[in-house]
Design a protein around this motif. Structure first.
Motif, mmCIF file in Angstrom:
data_model
loop_
_atom_site.group_PDB
_atom_site.id
_atom_site.type_symbol
_atom_site.label_atom_id
_atom_site.label_comp_id
_atom_site.label_asym_id
_atom_site.label_seq_id
_atom_site.Cartn_x
_atom_site.Cartn_y
_atom_site.Cartn_z
ATOM 1 N N TYR A 149 -18.237 16.168 17.187
ATOM 2 C CA TYR A 149 -18.701 14.926 17.794
ATOM 3 C C TYR A 149 -17.512 14.126 18.323
ATOM 4 O O TYR A 149 -16.411 14.194 17.747
ATOM 5 C CB TYR A 149 -19.435 14.067 16.762
ATOM 6 N N ASP B 25 -15.072 11.102 18.471
ATOM 7 C CA ASP B 25 -14.640 10.260 17.367
ATOM 8 C C ASP B 25 -15.175 8.844 17.539
ATOM 9 O O ASP B 25 -15.010 8.225 18.597
ATOM 10 C CB ASP B 25 -13.114 10.241 17.290
ATOM 11 N N VAL B 26 -15.838 8.342 16.520
ATOM 12 C CA VAL B 26 -16.363 6.976 16.514
ATOM 13 C C VAL B 26 -15.798 6.267 15.280
ATOM 14 O O VAL B 26 -15.956 6.754 14.167
ATOM 15 C CB VAL B 26 -17.910 6.968 16.440
ATOM 16 N N VAL C 64 -15.503 4.223 12.089
ATOM 17 C CA VAL C 64 -16.448 3.798 11.063
ATOM 18 C C VAL C 64 -15.688 2.906 10.082
ATOM 19 O O VAL C 64 -14.804 3.385 9.370
ATOM 20 C CB VAL C 64 -17.065 5.003 10.328
ATOM 21 N N ASP D 192 -27.256 10.021 7.924
ATOM 22 C CA ASP D 192 -27.060 9.109 9.044
ATOM 23 C C ASP D 192 -25.768 8.318 8.872
ATOM 24 O O ASP D 192 -25.465 7.823 7.773
ATOM 25 C CB ASP D 192 -28.221 8.119 9.150
ATOM 26 N N ALA E 29 -23.832 5.291 11.305
ATOM 27 C CA ALA E 29 -23.926 4.473 12.511
ATOM 28 C C ALA E 29 -22.880 4.915 13.531
ATOM 29 O O ALA E 29 -21.703 5.058 13.213
ATOM 30 C CB ALA E 29 -23.746 3.000 12.160
ATOM 31 N N GLY E 30 -23.352 5.139 14.766
ATOM 32 C CA GLY E 30 -22.474 5.576 15.844
ATOM 33 C C GLY E 30 -22.503 7.075 16.086
ATOM 34 O O GLY E 30 -21.954 7.547 17.080
ATOM 35 N N TYR E 31 -23.154 7.822 15.183
ATOM 36 C CA TYR E 31 -23.232 9.279 15.303
ATOM 37 C C TYR E 31 -24.697 9.722 15.329
ATOM 38 O O TYR E 31 -25.571 9.054 14.768
ATOM 39 C CB TYR E 31 -22.558 9.957 14.111
ATOM 40 N N ILE F 26 -28.406 8.265 18.710
ATOM 41 C CA ILE F 26 -27.279 7.707 17.972
ATOM 42 C C ILE F 26 -27.816 6.743 16.912
ATOM 43 O O ILE F 26 -28.587 5.835 17.223
ATOM 44 C CB ILE F 26 -26.305 6.966 18.913
ATOM 45 N N LYS F 27 -27.418 6.962 15.677
ATOM 46 C CA LYS F 27 -27.934 6.158 14.577
ATOM 47 C C LYS F 27 -27.293 4.763 14.567
ATOM 48 O O LYS F 27 -26.130 4.590 14.923
ATOM 49 C CB LYS F 27 -27.684 6.852 13.235
ATOM 50 N N THR F 28 -28.081 3.791 14.157
ATOM 51 C CA THR F 28 -27.596 2.411 14.082
ATOM 52 C C THR F 28 -27.356 1.966 12.651
ATOM 53 O O THR F 28 -26.801 0.887 12.425
ATOM 54 C CB THR F 28 -28.605 1.452 14.741
ATOM 55 N N THR G 109 -26.153 3.313 8.557
ATOM 56 C CA THR G 109 -25.472 4.319 7.748
ATOM 57 C C THR G 109 -26.222 4.513 6.439
ATOM 58 O O THR G 109 -26.656 3.539 5.813
ATOM 59 C CB THR G 109 -24.021 3.881 7.463
#
Length: 400
Positions: A13, A15-16, A18, A38, A40-42, A57-59, A61
């Protein structure tokens, strides 16, 4: 995901960032998360391209992941899982086979393959996995790691994809027991049923008889070391009726629940599946009420049987798996035989809902072997404390 992933342990994925707490009990540790949870961001891919495509994209975690972040641990990335978390080999036709850091020529085990691979290859300090039929314990055995299948429901699976909800659990991996215990302090509240200072160590001779003779011989020094700390193990019989009866009760319950979970997706979208996973799910569709009802009743009987055997102070000591990990190049028939043989003993914790901790205390032919402690419901932290005592008397593993 990490910029450098030689083990192919992480889903690629983008990189986001966290956020995580700057201080806490896990400060300085980094971790991976099986791609069922889940974040958030992925997206949450579940090891299948159609699940990934439908995820979005999940909001939010998952609470268990958030607890680790709030404790100061840094997320490294999401790890590869066997497809729909319904395999034990670590092979995923869509995302590859993560490498076993302790025995690269052998499978990592699944379905928490990427998490075990990432930890065993030193790409993170610990990693979350899930265990329904052995998906933490098998990779822990194969990759030379500590791994816990907790008491059912003890660690939250909110915000995670299901396989068989009455059997699914959230566990984790670490290379050393000290790190493993630090994570336990965050994820586990005080034991509702702690073990006493002096436990009754029990050796289920019928379970030991399932293992290859060479594996039993390799585990003997670890067993002796465990007895030196906890006292001599009393021989007992752990099975109820037969291992075949236990195996089929587990398979029918898991199969019906897996079809209830994934059947609607499969029938609507006909997603591409690996051949072995497809065959398994096709079988799940055939499980009937005439098979499920007695299997559910057997599960209740087995839980009562094992609960009576353990009481409040009993701990089973037994092989985690019947042998070391199969070779990566073995045939599909060999993998299916391995899965079926493994389920005979792994199903004990699944049917009962009791915790089982695998400890990397032995090796054979240069590959790890795990020795397990299985205790009463709610004794998870007590088992980890016992593992700390045992590990303090032993040298570090020679593999990896």
């Amino acid at each position: 995901m990490p910029l450098h992933d030689p083990a192919h342990a992480f889903v690629p994925y983008p990189d986001v960032p966290v956020p995580h707490a700057s201080t806490g009990p896990l400060t300085g540790l980094c971790f991976g998360v099986k791609d069922l949870f889940d974040i958030a961001g992925y997206p949450t891919g579940g090891g299948n391209p159609i699940v990934l495509a439908r995820s979005g994209i999940k909001t939010r975690t998952a609470p268990t992941v958030q607890r680790l972040l709030d404790a100061g641990a840094r997320l490294v990335g999401k790890t590869v899982t066997d497809e729909l978390a319904f395999s034990m080999t670590g092979h995923n036709v869509h995302f590859g086979a993560p490498l076993n850091g302790a025995a690269p020529e052998r499978i990592s085990g699944g379905s928490s393959s990427g998490s075990a691979s990432a930890v065993s290859n030193g790409l993170c300090d610990f990693a979350l996995g899930t265990d329904t039929g052995g998906s933490v314990r098998a990779p822990a055995n194969h990759c030379g790691l500590y791994g816990l299948r907790p008491t059912h429901g003890r660690v939250s699976l909110q915000g995670a994809l299901d396989l068989a909800p009455s059997l699914d659990t959230c566990g984790w991996f670490a290379r050393d027991v000290q790190t493993f215990a630090r994570v336990a302090d965050v994820l586990l509240d005080a034991d509702p049923a702690p073990l006493p200072a002096q436990v009754r160590l029990l050796k289920p001779i019928d379970v030991w008889a399932l293992s290859a003779p060479a594996a039993v011989a390799a585990l003997e020094p670890a067993l002796r070391a465990t007895e030196a700390v906890l006292g001599a193990a009393q021989p007992v019989q752990a099975q109820l009726d037969s291992f075949e009866a236990m195996y089929w009760a587990f398979r029918y319950v898991q199969g019906r629940e897996a079809w209830m979970t994934d059947g609607p997706l499969l029938e609507r979208y006909a997603p591409p599946l690996g051949a072995a996973v497809k065959q398994r799910l096709d079988w799940c569709k055939t499980v009937t009420d005439a098979q499920l009802v007695p299997a559910t009743a057997f599960r209740a009987r087995f839980r009562a049987h094992l609960g009576a055997l353990l009481g409040r102070d009993g701990v089973l000591v037994m092989p985690t798996m019947h042998d070391i990990a199969p070779l990566r190049g073995d045939s599909e028939d060999a993998f299916e035989d391995y899965r079926n043989r493994s389920t005979e003993s792994l199903c004990m914790a699944g049917l009962s809902g009791f915790p089982q901790l695998s400890m990397p205390l032995a090796s054979r032919a240069g590959a790890p072997l795990g020795l397990s402690l299985l205790g009463p419901a709610g004794s998870d932290r007590s088992l980890i404390a016992l593992a700390e005592r045992i590990a303090a008397t032993l040298p570090a593993p020679i593999y990896g």
